[in-house]
Write an enzyme that holds these catalytic residues in place. Structure first.
Site, short mmCIF file in Angstrom:
data_model
loop_
_atom_site.label_atom_id
_atom_site.label_comp_id
_atom_site.label_asym_id
_atom_site.label_seq_id
_atom_site.Cartn_x
_atom_site.Cartn_y
_atom_site.Cartn_z
N ARG A 1 0.81 -1.23 0.00
CA ARG A 1 0.00 0.00 0.00
C ARG A 1 0.84 1.27 0.00
O ARG A 1 0.37 2.34 0.39
CB ARG A 1 -0.99 0.02 1.17
CG ARG A 1 -1.95 -1.13 1.16
CD ARG A 1 -3.19 -0.87 1.98
NE ARG A 1 -4.06 -2.02 1.93
CZ ARG A 1 -3.99 -3.04 2.78
NH1 ARG A 1 -3.11 -3.02 3.75
NH2 ARG A 1 -4.81 -4.05 2.65
N HIS B 1 -2.40 18.06 -24.22
CA HIS B 1 -2.37 16.63 -23.90
C HIS B 1 -3.63 15.87 -24.30
O HIS B 1 -3.57 14.68 -24.59
CB HIS B 1 -2.09 16.41 -22.42
CG HIS B 1 -0.66 16.64 -22.02
ND1 HIS B 1 0.00 17.83 -22.26
CD2 HIS B 1 0.26 15.84 -21.42
CE1 HIS B 1 1.24 17.74 -21.81
NE2 HIS B 1 1.42 16.55 -21.30
N GLU C 1 -4.92 17.81 -8.75
CA GLU C 1 -5.52 18.31 -9.99
C GLU C 1 -7.00 18.65 -9.84
O GLU C 1 -7.85 18.22 -10.63
CB GLU C 1 -5.31 17.32 -11.14
CG GLU C 1 -5.48 17.99 -12.50
CD GLU C 1 -5.04 17.11 -13.66
OE1 GLU C 1 -3.89 16.64 -13.64
OE2 GLU C 1 -5.84 16.92 -14.58
N HIS D 1 -2.63 12.87 -26.32
CA HIS D 1 -2.83 11.47 -25.91
C HIS D 1 -3.59 10.70 -26.99
O HIS D 1 -3.29 9.54 -27.29
CB HIS D 1 -3.60 11.40 -24.59
CG HIS D 1 -2.73 11.68 -23.39
ND1 HIS D 1 -3.24 11.97 -22.15
CD2 HIS D 1 -1.39 11.72 -23.25
CE1 HIS D 1 -2.25 12.17 -21.30
NE2 HIS D 1 -1.11 12.03 -21.94
N ARG E 1 -3.69 22.49 -11.73
CA ARG E 1 -2.77 21.47 -12.29
C ARG E 1 -3.24 21.00 -13.67
O ARG E 1 -2.42 20.58 -14.49
CB ARG E 1 -2.62 20.30 -11.32
CG ARG E 1 -1.60 19.29 -11.81
CD ARG E 1 -1.14 18.33 -10.75
NE ARG E 1 -0.15 17.43 -11.31
CZ ARG E 1 0.53 16.54 -10.63
NH1 ARG E 1 0.37 16.44 -9.34
NH2 ARG E 1 1.41 15.75 -11.23
N LYS F 1 6.68 23.58 -12.28
CA LYS F 1 5.86 22.41 -11.96
C LYS F 1 5.72 22.23 -10.45
O LYS F 1 4.63 21.92 -9.95
CB LYS F 1 6.46 21.15 -12.59
CG LYS F 1 5.62 19.92 -12.23
CD LYS F 1 5.43 18.95 -13.33
CE LYS F 1 4.38 17.91 -12.95
NZ LYS F 1 4.38 16.76 -13.81
N HIS G 1 5.73 10.88 -26.85
CA HIS G 1 4.80 11.66 -26.03
C HIS G 1 5.01 13.17 -26.27
O HIS G 1 4.05 13.91 -26.52
CB HIS G 1 5.00 11.31 -24.55
CG HIS G 1 4.14 12.11 -23.64
ND1 HIS G 1 2.80 11.90 -23.50
CD2 HIS G 1 4.44 13.17 -22.83
CE1 HIS G 1 2.30 12.77 -22.65
NE2 HIS G 1 3.27 13.55 -22.22
N LYS H 1 2.51 11.86 -10.25
CA LYS H 1 1.55 11.11 -11.07
C LYS H 1 2.26 9.85 -11.55
O LYS H 1 3.29 9.92 -12.22
CB LYS H 1 1.11 11.93 -12.29
CG LYS H 1 0.00 12.90 -11.99
CD LYS H 1 -0.55 13.48 -13.28
CE LYS H 1 -1.61 14.51 -13.01
NZ LYS H 1 -2.07 15.17 -14.25
N GLU I 1 7.75 19.82 -23.71
CA GLU I 1 7.18 20.04 -22.37
C GLU I 1 7.79 21.29 -21.73
O GLU I 1 7.15 21.94 -20.91
CB GLU I 1 7.41 18.81 -21.48
CG GLU I 1 6.76 17.51 -21.96
CD GLU I 1 5.25 17.39 -21.62
OE1 GLU I 1 4.63 18.39 -21.23
OE2 GLU I 1 4.72 16.26 -21.77
N ASN J 1 -1.85 20.11 -18.66
CA ASN J 1 -2.26 19.21 -19.75
C ASN J 1 -2.51 19.95 -21.05
O ASN J 1 -3.17 19.41 -21.96
CB ASN J 1 -3.51 18.44 -19.35
CG ASN J 1 -3.18 17.35 -18.37
OD1 ASN J 1 -2.28 16.56 -18.61
ND2 ASN J 1 -3.87 17.32 -17.26
#
Ligand code: NAD
Ligand code: GLY
Length: 357
Positions: free
Chosen positions: A118, A245, A234, A249, A238, A224, A262, A140, A182, A242
């Site tokens: 965990r 993105h 987010e 994506h 945040r 960042k 990417h 993330k 980025e 993206n």
């Protein structure tokens, strides 16, 4: 060496940036609390840099897992292999996973660390420009499914990020340029002065001049770290990270994992988001042109590959994690440095931008 901090209360952590930081174990060893460490890397990075990390692990029980190289290996199956390796190591709750590589290794390793018992500690040691300026910071983690990128994952912050800029010397040019996409993103979404700085220092960055690179990496990480400290999960700001993105994506998945990098997909996506913003009257077309010019300067793609179908891309975009109640929310801008979340954009318009993309 530059040291930044991601301010998250008792989960705060340092980002060490400099040439040779991997071998300077004194800067990162304190992040390892227990007796066990598993290093995760891949077949490309391990032969280059694994020794540097191992030399700092004296006194620990450690082992290494080396995965195949590529986005297509960022899978559940490989996360399970990492968990098996932790079991073989006899890792307890105080074990540390060290992710040595690009964003694929960092995301996958972080996800396994979030799952083992965990949640155990992990340290990010990013070796691509993209991972240094983006994926290693912010917690993330996750893996891809056939249905989409990063659909399974966890927020799990690292204990430290160790950026050794000397590792960029071996990074292939195409990967290096993808990382610059980025970097541009930070200027585009919230820092017009940084965008102008990138325009001014494009030549130095392309030549990988150490001072320019370190400055660009530090500025990106500072940006960042600030966003993550203000909005870790987010819930608001945040999402601006993206920019490009949602389009990107969809392009990445539709093209087939690994075909379009990417960062390349993000470059195309940012250009599409800028053009859509102009079509909606949010921003001047001149802003999209300026972004286009900088992307071209960094030899990044700005157009969707002709064999990708607009309807299928739109279908992919609907699975975006920012969608609420089935409605797409896009990150658009009001010009350089001014991004915002926009809901309710007519799909016909999105499709038109995709079809002309
Ligand atoms: P990558 O991890 O696939 O690395 C790119 C290539 O460079 C690989 O072949 C790798 O083996 C090689 N490589 C790495 N370091 C090298 C070095 N120093 N010298 C020579 N070769 C080297 O790709 P990436 O661009 O680093 O990361 C992309 C991944 O990051 C995607 O899966 C993306 O979804 C994820 N990502 C995550 C976040 C986040 O916030 N977690 C943010 C952005 C991207
Ligand atoms: N790369 C997007 C984020 O970290 O939120």
């Amino acid at each position: 060496m530059i040291e930044l901090d991601v301010a998250l209360g008792e989960r705060s952590y340092p980002i060490h940036i400099g040439s040779g930081t991997l071998q300077q174990a004194s800067c990162w060893r304190a992040a390892i609390r227990g007796r066990h460490a598993l290093i995760l890397s891949n077949t490309t990075v391990a032969p280059l840099y694994l020794d540097r990390v191992i030399s700092g692990l004296d006194g620990l029980v450690h082992s290494t897992l080396i995965l195949e190289d590529g986005e297509q290996y960022k899978t559940f199956e490989n996360a399970a292999r990492v968990l098996d390796a932790l079991a073989r190591l006899g890792a307890n709750r105080d074990a540390t996973l060290i992710a040595l590589g690009g964003g694929v290794i960092g995301d996958l390793g972080g996800f396994a660390a979030a799952c083992w018992m965990r949640g155990i500690d992990f340290v990010q040691m990013p070796t691509t420009l993209l991972a240094m300026v983006d994926s290693s910071v912010g917690g993330k983690t996750g893996v891809n499914l056939a249905a989409g990128k990063n659909l399974v994952g966890a927020f799990h912050q690292p204990r430290a990020v160790v950026i050794d800029t000397s590792t960029l010397a071996t990074l292939p040019e195409r990967e290096f340029l993808a990382g610059l996409a980025e970097v541009i993103k930070y200027g585009a979404i919230g820092d017009a002065a940084f965008f102008a700085w990138l325009e001014k220092h494009a030549q130095a960055l392309l030549a990988r001049e150490p001072d320019a690179l370190e400055a660009a990496i530090a500025a990106s990480c500072r940006h960042k770290a600030g966003v993550v400290a203000r909005d870790e999960r987010e819930l608001g700001e945040r999402a601006l990270l993206n920019f490009g993105h949602t389009f990107g994506h969809a392009i990445e998945v539709e093209a087939g994992y690994g075909e379009i990098l990417h960062g390349e997909a993000v470059a195309i996506g940012m250009q599409l988001a800028a053009r859509l913003s102009s079509r909606l009257g949010l921003a001047d077309a001149a802003d999209a042109d300026r972004l286009h010019a900088l992307l071209m300067r960094f030899n990044l793609p700005t157009r969707i590959p002709p064999d990708l179908d607009a309807s299928r891309l739109l279908e992919r975009m609907r699975l975006d994690k920012k969608s609420v109640s089935g409605q797409l929310r896009l990150i658009l801008w009001r010009g350089t440095g001014k991004a915002e979340i926009v809901a309710g954009v007519a799909e016909t318009l999105i499709k038109e931008v995709l079809a002309n993309g």
